[in-house]
Enzyme design. Structure first.
Site, PDB file in Angstrom:
ATOM      1  N   ASN A 118     -10.551  -3.705  -1.395  1.00  0.00           N
ATOM      2  CA  ASN A 118     -10.967  -4.205  -2.715  1.00  0.00           C
ATOM      3  C   ASN A 118     -11.860  -5.433  -2.588  1.00  0.00           C
ATOM      4  O   ASN A 118     -12.762  -5.636  -3.388  1.00  0.00           O
ATOM      5  CB  ASN A 118      -9.749  -4.428  -3.623  1.00  0.00           C
ATOM      6  CG  ASN A 118      -8.997  -5.691  -3.316  1.00  0.00           C
ATOM      7  OD1 ASN A 118      -9.372  -6.753  -3.769  1.00  0.00           O
ATOM      8  ND2 ASN A 118      -7.933  -5.592  -2.530  1.00  0.00           N
ATOM      9  N   HIS A 167      -7.474   5.018   4.783  1.00  0.00           N
ATOM     10  CA  HIS A 167      -6.914   3.793   4.196  1.00  0.00           C
ATOM     11  C   HIS A 167      -5.398   3.992   4.039  1.00  0.00           C
ATOM     12  O   HIS A 167      -4.949   5.065   3.633  1.00  0.00           O
ATOM     13  CB  HIS A 167      -7.555   3.518   2.829  1.00  0.00           C
ATOM     14  CG  HIS A 167      -7.129   2.210   2.233  1.00  0.00           C
ATOM     15  ND1 HIS A 167      -5.906   2.043   1.622  1.00  0.00           N
ATOM     16  CD2 HIS A 167      -7.744   1.001   2.187  1.00  0.00           C
ATOM     17  CE1 HIS A 167      -5.810   0.790   1.211  1.00  0.00           C
ATOM     18  NE2 HIS A 167      -6.905   0.140   1.552  1.00  0.00           N
ATOM     19  N   GLU A 186      -3.220   3.204   1.870  1.00  0.00           N
ATOM     20  CA  GLU A 186      -2.728   3.704   0.573  1.00  0.00           C
ATOM     21  C   GLU A 186      -2.963   5.209   0.454  1.00  0.00           C
ATOM     22  O   GLU A 186      -2.080   5.952   0.009  1.00  0.00           O
ATOM     23  CB  GLU A 186      -3.430   2.967  -0.574  1.00  0.00           C
ATOM     24  CG  GLU A 186      -2.918   3.450  -1.935  1.00  0.00           C
ATOM     25  CD  GLU A 186      -3.722   2.921  -3.109  1.00  0.00           C
ATOM     26  OE1 GLU A 186      -4.060   1.724  -3.119  1.00  0.00           O
ATOM     27  OE2 GLU A 186      -4.000   3.711  -4.024  1.00  0.00           O
ATOM     28  N   CYS A 217      -6.377   0.776 -10.576  1.00  0.00           N
ATOM     29  CA  CYS A 217      -5.590  -0.357 -11.053  1.00  0.00           C
ATOM     30  C   CYS A 217      -6.464  -1.274 -11.912  1.00  0.00           C
ATOM     31  O   CYS A 217      -7.596  -1.579 -11.542  1.00  0.00           O
ATOM     32  CB  CYS A 217      -5.060  -1.104  -9.836  1.00  0.00           C
ATOM     33  SG  CYS A 217      -4.402  -2.700 -10.239  1.00  0.00           S
ATOM     34  N   HIS A 246       0.802  -1.226   0.000  1.00  0.00           N
ATOM     35  CA  HIS A 246       0.000   0.000   0.000  1.00  0.00           C
ATOM     36  C   HIS A 246       0.831   1.271   0.000  1.00  0.00           C
ATOM     37  O   HIS A 246       0.300   2.358  -0.113  1.00  0.00           O
ATOM     38  CB  HIS A 246      -0.899   0.035   1.245  1.00  0.00           C
ATOM     39  CG  HIS A 246      -1.979  -0.978   1.206  1.00  0.00           C
ATOM     40  ND1 HIS A 246      -2.027  -2.036   2.081  1.00  0.00           N
ATOM     41  CD2 HIS A 246      -3.035  -1.106   0.403  1.00  0.00           C
ATOM     42  CE1 HIS A 246      -3.093  -2.770   1.805  1.00  0.00           C
ATOM     43  NE2 HIS A 246      -3.719  -2.232   0.794  1.00  0.00           N
TER      44      HIS A 246
HETATM   45 FE1  SF4 Z   1      -1.058  -3.237  -7.120  1.00  0.00          FE
HETATM   46 FE2  SF4 Z   1      -3.412  -3.273  -8.282  1.00  0.00          FE
HETATM   47 FE3  SF4 Z   1      -2.665  -5.264  -6.736  1.00  0.00          FE
HETATM   48 FE4  SF4 Z   1      -3.228  -2.952  -5.621  1.00  0.00          FE
HETATM   49  S1  SF4 Z   1      -4.686  -4.265  -6.715  1.00  0.00           S
HETATM   50  S2  SF4 Z   1      -1.484  -4.236  -5.154  1.00  0.00           S
HETATM   51  S3  SF4 Z   1      -2.508  -1.558  -7.184  1.00  0.00           S
HETATM   52  S4  SF4 Z   1      -1.710  -4.678  -8.700  1.00  0.00           S
END
Ligand code: SF4
Length: 280
Positions: free
Chosen positions: A219, A124, A126, A189, A74
């Site tokens: 995610n 978060h 990130e 991404c 992150h």
């Molecule tokens: Fe990298 Fe995309 Fe995986 Fe996140 S979701 S770690 S940005 S490749």
């Protein structure tokens, strides 16, 4: 008999695979203690597995002085990274290259005089690691919050890698009227959008959906939301041991998807367990 299908794109992404390979290699060298700065990825089971093998998560570089420290996927704030390089014998940077792109874009926009807006979830890791790259940047997590952003002549937008495209579109729509010049760098991404599209496709056909990944994983939580919108019988689990037979009663198609921090071994374990529960 029930059919078990795994989404065509699911599970560990490039950045997570890369981080796991780096930590495996560092642990295998047995050249002193290895730590990660915070949990390496948002998957408690993987983090617990690493801890069992002697790779623990530390809260600050001070706790890893003289040892090997991995910077997580992150990203890390510049000051913290500088401190790590000063104190630790070795610093391995497992920050995902796509997250680095967000940092670079935010820094470039700030240097060029744009008011930087980070579209994503406040707090978060990130997002927190992105903010110091663009002093004065604000975080916007909804169209409503976008309406509260003060007007600026030049505004530059970057996005948390795991954000939804719809959120970016809504926020940009609101910001259009708040700046003379609006520049948008879409840093979402592709792994995330690919997982989301594949989850939605499968959820439309499934009677039950299982979404695998850490509950703290942004995610994975988003995948569960997308899936639940198409398939109300969606269950978010961290591992095969949480599956319950009654979830699958009468199901024709059982779909499986997994967040970007879920290794293939966890997907396989869930698929096998479902097979046992439904007799497939
Ligand atoms: Fe990298 Fe995309 Fe995986 Fe996140 S979701 S770690 S940005 S490749």
């Amino acid at each position: 008999m029930a059919e078990i299908r795994v989404a065509r794109e699911a599970g560990a992404c490039y950045g997570v695979e890369r981080a796991l390979q780096m930590v495996e290699a560092a642990a295998a060298e047995r050249a002193g203690s290895v730590h990660t700065l915070g949990p390496l990825i948002h998957n408690p089971r993987v983090v617990a597995d690493l801890a069992e093998r002697g790779v623990d998560a530390v809260g600050s570089p001070d706790e890893a002085a003289g040892d090997t420290l991995l910077l997580r996927t992150h990203g890390t704030a510049p000051e913290e990274e500088a401190r790590a390089r000063e104190l630790c014998a070795r610093v391995l940077d497992a920050t995902c290259p796509f997250v680095k792109k967000v940092h670079l874009a935010a820094r470039r926009l700030a240097n060029e005089g744009y008011q930087v807006v980070v579209v994503g979830e406040a707090g978060h890791p990130e997002v927190e690691a992105t903010l110091p790259h663009a002093p004065g940047a604000v975080v916007v997590g909804s169209a409503e919050q976008a309406r509260a952003v003060p007007r600026a002549r030049r505004m530059g937008v970057v996005v948390q890698t795991t954000a939804r495209r719809e959120l970016l579109a809504e926020v940009v729509g609101e910001l259009l009227g708040r700046a003379e010049e609006l520049r948008v760098v879409n840093t979402i991404c592709e792994a995330t959008s690919g997982h989301q599209a594949a989850a939605e496709e499968l959820a439309r056909e499934a009677d039950v959906m299982i979404v695998i990944g850490g509950r703290i994983s942004a995610n994975t939580t988003r995948l569960a939301e997308i899936s639940a919108a198409c398939c109300p019988a969606t269950h978010h689990v961290e591992g095969a041991d949480e599956l319950r037979a009654d979830w699958f009663a009468g199901a024709g198609v059982i779909g499986i998807t997994a967040g970007a921090s879920t290794p293939a071994s966890q997907i396989e374990a869930v698929r096998e367990r479902i097979g046992e529960l439904v007799g497939a």
